[in-house]
Design an enzyme around this catalytic site. Sequence first.
Site, PDB file in Angstrom:
ATOM      1  N   HIS A 239      -4.542   1.515   7.370  1.00 46.71           N
ATOM      2  CA  HIS A 239      -3.195   2.101   7.464  1.00 46.71           C
ATOM      3  C   HIS A 239      -3.035   3.248   6.458  1.00 46.71           C
ATOM      4  CE1 HIS A 239       1.354   1.505   7.943  1.00 46.71           C
ATOM      5  NE2 HIS A 239       1.258   2.301   6.887  1.00 46.71           N
ATOM      6  N   GLU A 240      -3.475   3.002   5.217  1.00 44.60           N
ATOM      7  CA  GLU A 240      -3.289   4.012   4.154  1.00 44.60           C
ATOM      8  C   GLU A 240      -4.216   5.217   4.345  1.00 44.60           C
ATOM      9  OE1 GLU A 240      -0.675   3.702   2.539  1.00 44.60           O
ATOM     10  OE2 GLU A 240      -0.353   1.594   2.984  1.00 44.60           O
TER      11      GLU A 240
ATOM     12  N   HIS B 181      -2.783   7.500   6.728  1.00 43.42           N
ATOM     13  CA  HIS B 181      -1.775   8.384   6.103  1.00 43.42           C
ATOM     14  C   HIS B 181      -2.439   9.628   5.504  1.00 43.42           C
ATOM     15  CE1 HIS B 181       2.101   6.471   6.406  1.00 43.42           C
ATOM     16  NE2 HIS B 181       1.717   5.353   5.832  1.00 43.42           N
TER      17      HIS B 181
ATOM     18  N   CYS C 244       5.888   0.161   7.449  1.00 43.72           N
ATOM     19  CA  CYS C 244       5.493   1.333   6.671  1.00 43.72           C
ATOM     20  C   CYS C 244       6.687   1.797   5.845  1.00 43.72           C
ATOM     21  CB  CYS C 244       5.064   2.441   7.637  1.00 43.72           C
ATOM     22  SG  CYS C 244       4.585   3.959   6.792  1.00 43.72           S
ATOM     23  N   LEU C 245       6.442   2.080   4.564  1.00 41.18           N
ATOM     24  CA  LEU C 245       7.552   2.493   3.692  1.00 41.18           C
ATOM     25  C   LEU C 245       8.134   3.843   4.124  1.00 41.18           C
ATOM     26  CD1 LEU C 245       6.112   1.394   0.221  1.00 41.18           C
ATOM     27  CD2 LEU C 245       7.843   0.219   1.598  1.00 41.18           C
TER      28      LEU C 245
ATOM     29  N   GLN D  78       2.903  10.080   0.890  1.00 39.10           N
ATOM     30  CA  GLN D  78       4.189   9.396   1.084  1.00 39.10           C
ATOM     31  C   GLN D  78       5.169   9.665  -0.063  1.00 39.10           C
ATOM     32  OE1 GLN D  78       2.249   5.378   2.186  1.00 39.10           O
ATOM     33  NE2 GLN D  78       4.185   5.386   3.293  1.00 39.10           N
TER      34      GLN D  78
ATOM     35  N   GLY E 295       0.848  -1.192   0.000  1.00 40.39           N
ATOM     36  CA  GLY E 295       0.000   0.000   0.000  1.00 40.39           C
ATOM     37  C   GLY E 295       0.877   1.233   0.000  1.00 40.39           C
TER      38      GLY E 295
HETATM   39 ZN    ZN Z   1       2.599   3.524   5.859  1.00 40.68          ZN
END
Ligand code: ZN
Length: 200
Positions: free
Chosen positions: A146-147, A150, A104-105, A51, A46
């Site tokens: 999660h997304e 963000h 998380c990236l 991000q 995701g």
């Molecule tokens: Zn993340």
Amino acid sequence: MAILPIYTFDHPILKQVSTPVAEMTGEIKLFVKNLFETMNNADGIGLAANQVGSEHAITVIDIGDLEEDDLKSGKKAHKTPPLVLINPVIEAFSEQKEDFEEGCLSLPTFRDKVTRPTGIQVRFYDLDMKEHRLEADGLLSRVMQHEIDHLNGVYFFERLSPMRRAMAHPKLRRIQLGQAEAEYPVYLEQKHPQRRKKKK
Ligand code: ZN
């Protein structure tokens, strides 16, 4: 298409609430392709637009054939198609909650278990700005939550207990200082050495 650098903690855009997309454009469609390419390059499941430094309320998700139950049992499941969620809103959460380890990236090297509702009902628009409602559970529900967090300026570590969060602090600090290694291009804004004085 292009692989975009992923913004890491604590770039200010990751604390911003995203701006809803009012109208689909060719530029946004190309941006979504780049989001997918960036996510796939980083082996992510995701990725939210902020991000990669964009203010659009857009996230892409591709959990492939990973399903939560199958991670536990080791079985292979059906493949979930890649999803683009434009202006997503969670309309309902299940009563039932569970713990699951997240990464998380934007937080390279950091992982921890987060308690979240198991199921959600989400409303979103697709690339044709057609409205959809979807009920999700398992890993898909987890990644969507999660997304969408963000897009509302929320990191997953903000959902940890105060104790777990305190334990996470040294790792988060390393990420903040750009000392955590990632296997994909990242972007961390250099802090100005002198902070501006706050206005009274
Ligand atoms: Zn993340």
